[in-house]
Scaffold this motif. Structure first.
Motif, PDB file in Angstrom:
ATOM      1  N   UNK A  45     -14.719  53.715 -17.679  1.00  0.00           N
ATOM      2  CA  UNK A  45     -15.026  54.608 -18.622  1.00  0.00           C
ATOM      3  C   UNK A  45     -15.564  55.692 -17.960  1.00  0.00           C
ATOM      4  N   UNK A  46     -16.104  55.671 -16.756  1.00  0.00           N
ATOM      5  CA  UNK A  46     -16.419  56.812 -15.670  1.00  0.00           C
ATOM      6  C   UNK A  46     -15.319  57.796 -15.461  1.00  0.00           C
ATOM      7  N   UNK A  47     -14.209  57.337 -15.365  1.00  0.00           N
ATOM      8  CA  UNK A  47     -12.845  58.006 -15.171  1.00  0.00           C
ATOM      9  C   UNK A  47     -12.246  58.654 -16.310  1.00  0.00           C
ATOM     10  N   UNK A  48     -12.187  59.772 -16.457  1.00  0.00           N
ATOM     11  CA  UNK A  48     -11.543  60.345 -17.524  1.00  0.00           C
ATOM     12  C   UNK A  48     -10.270  61.232 -17.304  1.00  0.00           C
ATOM     13  N   UNK A  49     -10.015  61.270 -16.215  1.00  0.00           N
ATOM     14  CA  UNK A  49      -8.514  61.916 -15.729  1.00  0.00           C
ATOM     15  C   UNK A  49      -8.204  61.537 -14.601  1.00  0.00           C
ATOM     16  N   UNK A  50      -6.712  61.315 -14.066  1.00  0.00           N
ATOM     17  CA  UNK A  50      -6.322  60.552 -12.925  1.00  0.00           C
ATOM     18  C   UNK A  50      -5.552  61.882 -12.221  1.00  0.00           C
ATOM     19  N   UNK A  51      -5.601  62.113 -11.066  1.00  0.00           N
ATOM     20  CA  UNK A  51      -4.503  62.964 -10.382  1.00  0.00           C
ATOM     21  C   UNK A  51      -3.826  62.090  -9.119  1.00  0.00           C
ATOM     22  N   UNK A  52      -2.671  62.435  -9.136  1.00  0.00           N
ATOM     23  CA  UNK A  52      -1.807  61.745  -8.032  1.00  0.00           C
ATOM     24  C   UNK A  52      -0.919  62.890  -7.296  1.00  0.00           C
ATOM     25  N   UNK A  53      -1.102  62.751  -5.734  1.00  0.00           N
ATOM     26  CA  UNK A  53      -0.623  63.488  -4.883  1.00  0.00           C
ATOM     27  C   UNK A  53      -0.270  62.917  -3.712  1.00  0.00           C
ATOM     28  N   UNK A  54       0.649  63.673  -2.819  1.00  0.00           N
ATOM     29  CA  UNK A  54       0.930  63.180  -1.649  1.00  0.00           C
ATOM     30  C   UNK A  54       0.195  63.966  -0.290  1.00  0.00           C
ATOM     31  N   UNK A  55      -0.046  63.152   0.800  1.00  0.00           N
ATOM     32  CA  UNK A  55      -0.508  63.762   1.833  1.00  0.00           C
ATOM     33  C   UNK A  55       0.470  64.540   2.952  1.00  0.00           C
TER      34      UNK A  55
END
Length: 263
Positions: A45-55
């Motif tokens: 519940x502490x996580x409200x948004x997720x970001x995905x990217x690449x190195x």
């Protein structure tokens, strides 16, 4: 170093594909870590948004073609290839389907083949000006195996999707924005700051309403209009009982900015 980085801060989880020397091509280990990270995002519940990217300079080149060639040369059967997709690669899109929180993809470079398909799974997509997109399966005599043939027509229309799938040609970031493949193109050095600002805005918003609106949009894609209205009525009842709703209406009446608690 880990093939996938996962960190959380301020209600935002960031998943970074971390094989820059290999174009962030998938490995079995990366896929397993990716699914585990998504599972944590769903459960916490502490996580409200997720970001995905690449190195590095490439977002994701999809499957490791060299590994695929070795497997073919070693006698991997068609059944085994299909099972690998089902048991490993497909675990990512199927898990993303369970995630009703904002899932934002920051495409920092080329997204090709299954790497492009993974980008298509985002609720929002922001692209660096240097990013490029290609459904490159056809270049290696293959078909779109990670959901691209289902997702792409829904974003850009059937004719354009078939053109991309049949040619494997690259589409620039500017063209991707024009045809609705990405939400916005940013200068390379502004991509992550913009993406994180959007993630922060969503993470600090009325969480229940945000999650339910995502569910409403998804359900609406496969339901009748009366069914969508019925679901909207149910969601309205749920939201009306939240602390965030009461805070928002009170703040509106008091002419101040609301402070949401995510419940």
């Amino acid at each position: 170093m880990s093939e996938l980085l996962f960190e959380t801060q301020g209600g935002i989880a960031t998943i970074t594909l971390n094989r820059p020397d290999s174009g962030n091509a998938f490995t079995t280990e990366m896929l397993a870590d990716w699914e585990a990270a998504l599972r944590e995002c769903i459960a916490s519940d502490a996580i409200r948004a997720v970001v995905l990217t690449g190195a590095g300079r490439i977002f994701c080149s999809g499957g490791d073609v060299k590994r695929m060639a070795r497997n073919a040369a070693s006698g991997q059967t068609a059944w085994e290839r299909g099972q690998y997709l089902v048991n490993h690669v497909h675990r990512i899109p199927l898990t993303v389907l369970e995630l009703d929180k904002p899932y934002i993809v920051a495409v920092n470079g080329a997204a090709t083949g299954a790497g492009m398909d993974m980008a298509l799974m985002g609720d929002l997509r922001f692209a660096a000006a240097s990013a490029r997109f290609a459904e490159s399966y056809i270049k290696v005599g293959f078909v779109a195996g990670d959901g691209g043939a289902w997702m792409l027509p829904r974003l850009v229309g059937t004719p354009r999707a078939l053109e991309m799938l049949w040619t494997g040609d690259f589409v620039s970031a500017e063209e991707a924005e024009r045809i609705g493949l990405v939400n916005k193109v940013l200068p390379d050095d502004q991509l992550m700051s913009h993406t994180m600002a959007v993630a922060e805005r969503l993470a600090s918003g009325p969480t229940v309403a945000i999650r339910l609106m995502k569910r409403m949009v998804r359900q609406g894609a496969t339901s009748s209009f009366p069914d969508a209205l019925a679901f909207a009525a149910s969601c309205t009842g749920v939201v009306a009982g939240t602390e965030d709703y009461r805070e928002a209406t009170t703040a509106f009446a008091e002419k101040r900015k609301p402070v949401f608690k995510g419940r």
